[in-house]
Design a protein around this motif. Structure first.
Motif, mmCIF file in Angstrom:
data_model
loop_
_atom_site.group_PDB
_atom_site.id
_atom_site.type_symbol
_atom_site.label_atom_id
_atom_site.label_comp_id
_atom_site.label_asym_id
_atom_site.label_seq_id
_atom_site.Cartn_x
_atom_site.Cartn_y
_atom_site.Cartn_z
ATOM 1 N N ASN A 19 43.131 -11.101 -30.744
ATOM 2 C CA ASN A 19 44.105 -10.040 -30.508
ATOM 3 C C ASN A 19 43.430 -8.688 -30.323
ATOM 4 O O ASN A 19 43.794 -7.909 -29.432
ATOM 5 C CB ASN A 19 45.099 -9.973 -31.673
ATOM 6 C CG ASN A 19 46.039 -11.157 -31.708
ATOM 7 O OD1 ASN A 19 46.158 -11.897 -30.739
ATOM 8 N ND2 ASN A 19 46.706 -11.364 -32.830
ATOM 9 N N LEU A 20 42.427 -8.399 -31.151
ATOM 10 C CA LEU A 20 41.731 -7.114 -31.060
ATOM 11 C C LEU A 20 40.900 -7.011 -29.789
ATOM 12 O O LEU A 20 40.824 -5.943 -29.178
ATOM 13 C CB LEU A 20 40.845 -6.904 -32.295
ATOM 14 C CG LEU A 20 41.588 -6.645 -33.611
ATOM 15 C CD1 LEU A 20 40.612 -6.607 -34.779
ATOM 16 C CD2 LEU A 20 42.374 -5.332 -33.542
ATOM 17 N N THR A 23 43.532 -6.205 -27.138
ATOM 18 C CA THR A 23 44.280 -4.954 -27.273
ATOM 19 C C THR A 23 43.377 -3.722 -27.390
ATOM 20 O O THR A 23 43.739 -2.637 -26.929
ATOM 21 C CB THR A 23 45.214 -5.000 -28.495
ATOM 22 O OG1 THR A 23 44.436 -5.259 -29.688
ATOM 23 C CG2 THR A 23 46.255 -6.093 -28.335
ATOM 24 N N GLU A 24 42.188 -3.885 -27.995
ATOM 25 C CA GLU A 24 41.299 -2.740 -28.198
ATOM 26 C C GLU A 24 40.009 -2.847 -27.389
ATOM 27 O O GLU A 24 39.300 -1.851 -27.220
ATOM 28 C CB GLU A 24 40.975 -2.572 -29.691
ATOM 29 C CG GLU A 24 42.207 -2.277 -30.535
ATOM 30 C CD GLU A 24 41.867 -2.016 -32.002
ATOM 31 O OE1 GLU A 24 40.674 -1.828 -32.331
ATOM 32 O OE2 GLU A 24 42.815 -1.982 -32.810
ATOM 33 N N GLY A 25 39.685 -4.027 -26.915
ATOM 34 C CA GLY A 25 38.488 -4.203 -26.098
ATOM 35 C C GLY A 25 37.427 -5.043 -26.790
ATOM 36 O O GLY A 25 37.376 -5.118 -28.014
ATOM 37 N N VAL A 28 34.983 -4.224 -29.845
ATOM 38 C CA VAL A 28 35.349 -4.339 -31.257
ATOM 39 C C VAL A 28 34.314 -5.193 -31.994
ATOM 40 O O VAL A 28 33.927 -6.258 -31.518
ATOM 41 C CB VAL A 28 36.752 -4.966 -31.408
ATOM 42 C CG1 VAL A 28 36.990 -5.433 -32.836
ATOM 43 C CG2 VAL A 28 37.821 -3.970 -30.992
ATOM 44 N N ARG A 32 35.490 -3.949 -37.686
ATOM 45 C CA ARG A 32 36.892 -3.697 -37.342
ATOM 46 C C ARG A 32 37.743 -4.941 -37.613
ATOM 47 O O ARG A 32 38.868 -4.832 -38.118
ATOM 48 C CB ARG A 32 36.993 -3.308 -35.862
ATOM 49 C CG ARG A 32 38.428 -3.126 -35.358
ATOM 50 C CD ARG A 32 39.057 -1.870 -35.933
ATOM 51 N NE ARG A 32 40.428 -1.742 -35.479
ATOM 52 C CZ ARG A 32 41.493 -2.218 -36.141
ATOM 53 N NH1 ARG A 32 41.317 -2.830 -37.318
ATOM 54 N NH2 ARG A 32 42.700 -2.074 -35.668
ATOM 55 N N GLU A 36 40.790 -5.212 -40.376
ATOM 56 C CA GLU A 36 42.152 -5.592 -39.991
ATOM 57 C C GLU A 36 42.697 -6.690 -40.908
ATOM 58 O O GLU A 36 43.885 -6.702 -41.253
ATOM 59 C CB GLU A 36 42.154 -6.064 -38.538
ATOM 60 C CG GLU A 36 43.512 -6.438 -37.975
ATOM 61 C CD GLU A 36 44.394 -5.232 -37.704
ATOM 62 O OE1 GLU A 36 45.602 -5.439 -37.469
ATOM 63 O OE2 GLU A 36 43.895 -4.091 -37.732
ATOM 64 N N GLU A 100 44.810 -6.246 -19.833
ATOM 65 C CA GLU A 100 43.986 -6.402 -21.035
ATOM 66 C C GLU A 100 43.153 -7.680 -20.978
ATOM 67 O O GLU A 100 42.024 -7.714 -21.470
ATOM 68 C CB GLU A 100 44.823 -6.369 -22.305
ATOM 69 C CG GLU A 100 45.920 -7.413 -22.409
ATOM 70 C CD GLU A 100 47.263 -6.969 -21.895
ATOM 71 O OE1 GLU A 100 47.363 -6.737 -20.669
ATOM 72 O OE2 GLU A 100 48.217 -6.887 -22.698
#
Length: 225
Positions: A19-20, A23-25, A28, A32, A36, A100
């Motif tokens: 998921n990260l 959503t964040e790239g 990560v 991180r 989470e 994404e």
């Protein structure tokens, strides 16, 4: 740590990282991911060793899901060429609809992760079916597969990089080039009509797949939570 607890932790780490990454790239890191979930970075290292290993698992899962759906509309045992081109088309359209996911693909191409995931997944057997149609040469099947994937995926990676740099190369042009390259690597002469025809057939098959399973166009419905 119990076996069940270990499996739960590993799945939670994987799902969270996936998921990260989307959503964040892909930049990560373990810190991180651990933050989470609320666990130590050491537990992530224990289960996956490296971030690359998690990315390989992500590709493997995606290959498994998409190839399963694709078999509803194209039987690889009956037409492996159409199956592979349909897979190209399916992936391209999903990536275009989900920036994404496209970003994740771009960020992992330079590390050869998607190609390695093929070797580690059941999708390798699909490609071996394609290699069986290669024009005769002095190499064995495994070497031919390695050369085929190295050539096609390195070219795909280069095109993605150029598109990132605002290179004027559309998804349609990319697909045509990919199909031409597939035939070339298999030892076939270039044939624009053959390429155009199989791309059109693949598009029609994928259109019917999306019509029946529209959730495949949204990675938040079929792939990540």
């Amino acid at each position: 740590m119990s076996v069940n607890k270990a499996k739960t932790n590993k799945q939670l780490i994987y799902d969270t990282a996936k998921n990260l990454f989307f959503t964040e790239g892909y930049q990560v890191g373990f810190r991180r991911i651990a933050q989470e979930i609320g666990i130590s970075q050491g537990l992530i290292t224990y289960h996956f060793k490296t971030k690359r290993n998690i990315a390989i698992e992500i590709y493997k899962e995606d290959y498994q899901i998409l190839s399963t759906y694709l078999k509803y509309i194209v039987n690889p045992d009956e037409d492996i060429f159409l199956y592979i081109v349909s897979f190209y088309n399916l992936n391209s359209r999903i990536n275009t609809a989900n920036p994404e996911k496209l970003n994740f693909v771009k960020m992992t191409q330079s590390d050869n992760i998607s190609c390695e995931a093929i070797y580690a997944s059941s999708f390798k057997q699909i490609y071996l079916k394609l290699i069986n149609h290669m024009q005769p040469n002095s190499y064995d099947q495994e070497k031919n597969l390695t050369l085929f994937l190295a050539t096609t995926y390195s070219t795909f990676s280069a095109i993605l990089q150029k598109q990132t740099e605002s290179f004027d190369f559309s998804d349609e042009e990319s697909l045509i080039h990919s199909v031409d390259l597939m035939y070339y690597c298999l030892g076939y002469d270039r044939n624009p009509k053959r390429t155009t025809d199989i791309i059109q057939k693949a598009k029609e098959r994928v259109d019917s797949l999306f019509a029946k399973y529209p959730h495949l166009l949204d990675i938040h419905q079929y792939f990540i939570k």
